[in-house]
Design a protein around this motif. Structure first.
Motif, PDB file in Angstrom:
ATOM      1  N   THR A  37       1.201  -1.522   0.206  1.00 31.09           N
ATOM      2  CA  THR A  37      -0.837  -0.093   0.299  1.00 31.09           C
ATOM      3  C   THR A  37       0.981   1.059  -0.096  1.00 31.09           C
ATOM      4  O   THR A  37       1.236   1.625   0.711  1.00 31.09           O
ATOM      5  N   GLY A  38      -0.039   2.422  -0.570  1.00 23.13           N
ATOM      6  CA  GLY A  38       1.124   3.225  -0.377  1.00 23.13           C
ATOM      7  C   GLY A  38       0.664   4.432  -2.126  1.00 23.13           C
ATOM      8  O   GLY A  38      -0.119   3.892  -2.673  1.00 23.13           O
ATOM      9  N   VAL A  39       1.944   5.436  -2.602  1.00 20.73           N
ATOM     10  CA  VAL A  39       0.982   6.057  -3.695  1.00 20.73           C
ATOM     11  C   VAL A  39       2.386   5.497  -4.576  1.00 20.73           C
ATOM     12  O   VAL A  39       3.503   5.728  -3.886  1.00 20.73           O
ATOM     13  N   TYR A  40       1.740   5.328  -5.312  1.00 16.51           N
ATOM     14  CA  TYR A  40       3.007   4.607  -6.438  1.00 16.51           C
ATOM     15  C   TYR A  40       3.230   6.079  -7.611  1.00 16.51           C
ATOM     16  O   TYR A  40       2.463   6.557  -7.833  1.00 16.51           O
ATOM     17  N   TYR A  41       4.620   6.705  -7.831  1.00 18.68           N
ATOM     18  CA  TYR A  41       4.992   7.691  -8.039  1.00 18.68           C
ATOM     19  C   TYR A  41       5.825   6.411  -9.567  1.00 18.68           C
ATOM     20  O   TYR A  41       6.930   6.311  -9.478  1.00 18.68           O
ATOM     21  N   CYS A  42       5.717   7.847 -11.002  1.00 20.31           N
ATOM     22  CA  CYS A  42       6.329   7.488 -12.027  1.00 20.31           C
ATOM     23  C   CYS A  42       7.477   8.439 -12.282  1.00 20.31           C
ATOM     24  O   CYS A  42       7.064   9.313 -11.565  1.00 20.31           O
ATOM     25  N   GLY A  43       8.647   7.770 -12.643  1.00 21.76           N
ATOM     26  CA  GLY A  43       9.823   8.547 -13.112  1.00 21.76           C
ATOM     27  C   GLY A  43      10.691   8.418 -14.068  1.00 21.76           C
ATOM     28  O   GLY A  43      10.539   7.432 -14.441  1.00 21.76           O
ATOM     29  N   ALA A  44      11.168   9.408 -14.301  1.00 19.17           N
ATOM     30  CA  ALA A  44      11.860   9.425 -15.302  1.00 19.17           C
ATOM     31  C   ALA A  44      13.109  10.218 -15.328  1.00 19.17           C
ATOM     32  O   ALA A  44      13.283  11.461 -14.830  1.00 19.17           O
ATOM     33  N   GLY A  45      14.534   9.608 -15.689  1.00 18.74           N
ATOM     34  CA  GLY A  45      15.757  10.654 -15.531  1.00 18.74           C
ATOM     35  C   GLY A  45      16.608   9.747 -16.580  1.00 18.74           C
ATOM     36  O   GLY A  45      16.520   8.778 -17.994  1.00 18.74           O
ATOM     37  N   VAL A  46      17.662   9.640 -16.572  1.00 19.94           N
ATOM     38  CA  VAL A  46      18.885   9.099 -17.578  1.00 19.94           C
ATOM     39  C   VAL A  46      20.253   9.207 -15.805  1.00 19.94           C
ATOM     40  O   VAL A  46      20.040   8.909 -14.680  1.00 19.94           O
ATOM     41  N   ARG A  47      20.634   7.630 -15.994  1.00 21.32           N
ATOM     42  CA  ARG A  47      21.276   6.749 -15.286  1.00 21.32           C
ATOM     43  C   ARG A  47      21.275   6.618 -14.097  1.00 21.32           C
ATOM     44  O   ARG A  47      21.366   6.830 -12.832  1.00 21.32           O
ATOM     45  N   ALA A  48      19.362   6.120 -14.732  1.00 19.31           N
ATOM     46  CA  ALA A  48      19.098   5.975 -12.579  1.00 19.31           C
ATOM     47  C   ALA A  48      18.652   7.221 -11.960  1.00 19.31           C
ATOM     48  O   ALA A  48      17.919   6.326 -11.003  1.00 19.31           O
TER      49      ALA A  48
END
Length: 116
Positions: A90-101
């Motif tokens: 359970t929680g808020v799930y966030y999508c992330g974008a970036g480079v080199r993790a």
């Protein structure tokens, strides 16, 4: 303008499955690492899964073996399939974008609640 739009959250019973999707725009998707993080109340944000620009998946220990991350380069979408869900997922799930993790852009988040 970068936009990461998550969908697919909701209420699910323990043992069930859920699929989260994130549609990205305003980024060079083919060059971006994409990830799902989650944050439970009172806890720090933690990695759920990451998929590199080249398509390699990396999973956080709490979901390893129960989740699959994938990406569609045509639709600029990253998907997280989660199985055998537990109340601690359970929680808020966030999508992330970036480079080199390292994530530099985030979506608004989608709530996942797993009932026991």
């Amino acid at each position: 303008q970068v936009q990461l739009v998550e969908s697919g959250g909701g209420l699910v019973q323990a043992g069930g499955s859920l699929t989260l999707s994130c549609v990205a725009s305003g980024i060079i998707f083919v060059n971006s690492d994409m990830a799902w993080y989650r944050q439970a109340p009172g806890k720090q944000r933690e990695l759920v899964a990451l998929i590199t620009a080249g398509g390699t998946g990396v999973y956080g220990e709490p979901v390893k073996g129960r989740s699959t991350i994938s990406r569609d380069y045509i639709k600029s979408t990253v998907t997280l399939q989660m199985n055998s869900l537990k109340p601690e997922d359970t929680g808020v799930y966030y999508c992330g974008a970036g480079v080199r993790a390292t994530m530099s852009h985030w979506g608004q988040g989608t709530q996942v609640t797993v009932s026991s």
